[in-house]
Design a protein around this motif. Structure first.
Motif, PDB file in Angstrom:
ATOM      1  N   LEU A   9       0.730  -1.161   0.011  1.00 47.78           N
ATOM      2  CA  LEU A   9      -0.016   0.103   0.003  1.00 47.78           C
ATOM      3  C   LEU A   9       0.819   1.092   0.008  1.00 47.78           C
ATOM      4  N   LEU A  10       1.889   1.292   0.787  1.00 45.18           N
ATOM      5  CA  LEU A  10       2.748   2.371   0.865  1.00 45.18           C
ATOM      6  C   LEU A  10       3.671   2.584  -0.286  1.00 45.18           C
ATOM      7  N   LEU A  11       3.912   1.295  -1.073  1.00 43.93           N
ATOM      8  CA  LEU A  11       4.564   1.582  -2.392  1.00 43.93           C
ATOM      9  C   LEU A  11       3.648   2.207  -3.335  1.00 43.93           C
ATOM     10  N   LEU A  12       2.393   1.499  -3.495  1.00 40.39           N
ATOM     11  CA  LEU A  12       1.440   2.241  -4.373  1.00 40.39           C
ATOM     12  C   LEU A  12       1.226   3.685  -4.293  1.00 40.39           C
ATOM     13  N   MET A  13       1.123   4.191  -3.056  1.00 38.82           N
ATOM     14  CA  MET A  13       0.647   5.373  -2.720  1.00 38.82           C
ATOM     15  C   MET A  13       1.833   6.534  -3.044  1.00 38.82           C
ATOM     16  N   LYS A  14       3.187   5.861  -2.659  1.00 32.68           N
ATOM     17  CA  LYS A  14       4.232   6.763  -2.913  1.00 32.68           C
ATOM     18  C   LYS A  14       4.625   6.860  -4.738  1.00 32.68           C
ATOM     19  N   TYR A  15       4.088   5.686  -5.301  1.00 28.74           N
ATOM     20  CA  TYR A  15       4.400   5.645  -6.671  1.00 28.74           C
ATOM     21  C   TYR A  15       3.205   6.648  -7.480  1.00 28.74           C
TER      22      TYR A  15
END
Length: 81
Positions: A9-15
């Motif tokens: 989730l954090l990776l998607l939000m950052k991307y």
């Protein structure tokens, strides 16, 4: 598992540059993955994973035995845990 979900989730939000996570450092975004690796290493080294699997198998076995005894009309004594 929760750490992996959080990491994805954090990776998607950052991307996608969504919310406050877009301003975070990549170190913070990727840290749940490092924590998951540390958890797996600890769980395997201490035998936690194997112990939990054995407990689950023992519980299934006891449930099958109890079910068969009930089908035969034999009263079962439940072990207290």
């Amino acid at each position: 598992m929760y750490l992996l979900i959080l990491g994805v989730l954090l990776l998607l939000m950052k991307y996608m540059e969504y919310g406050v996570v877009a301003t975070w450092s990549w170190w913070w975004v990727l840290s749940p993955f490092a924590l998951a690796v540390a958890w797996w290493a600890w769980a395997d080294a201490t035998g936690y994973t194997r112990r939990k699997a054995m407990e689950k198998m023992d519980q299934k076995k006891q449930d099958r035995i109890d079910k068969q005894r009930e089908a035969l009309g034999i009263k079962t004594k439940r072990r207290s845990r």
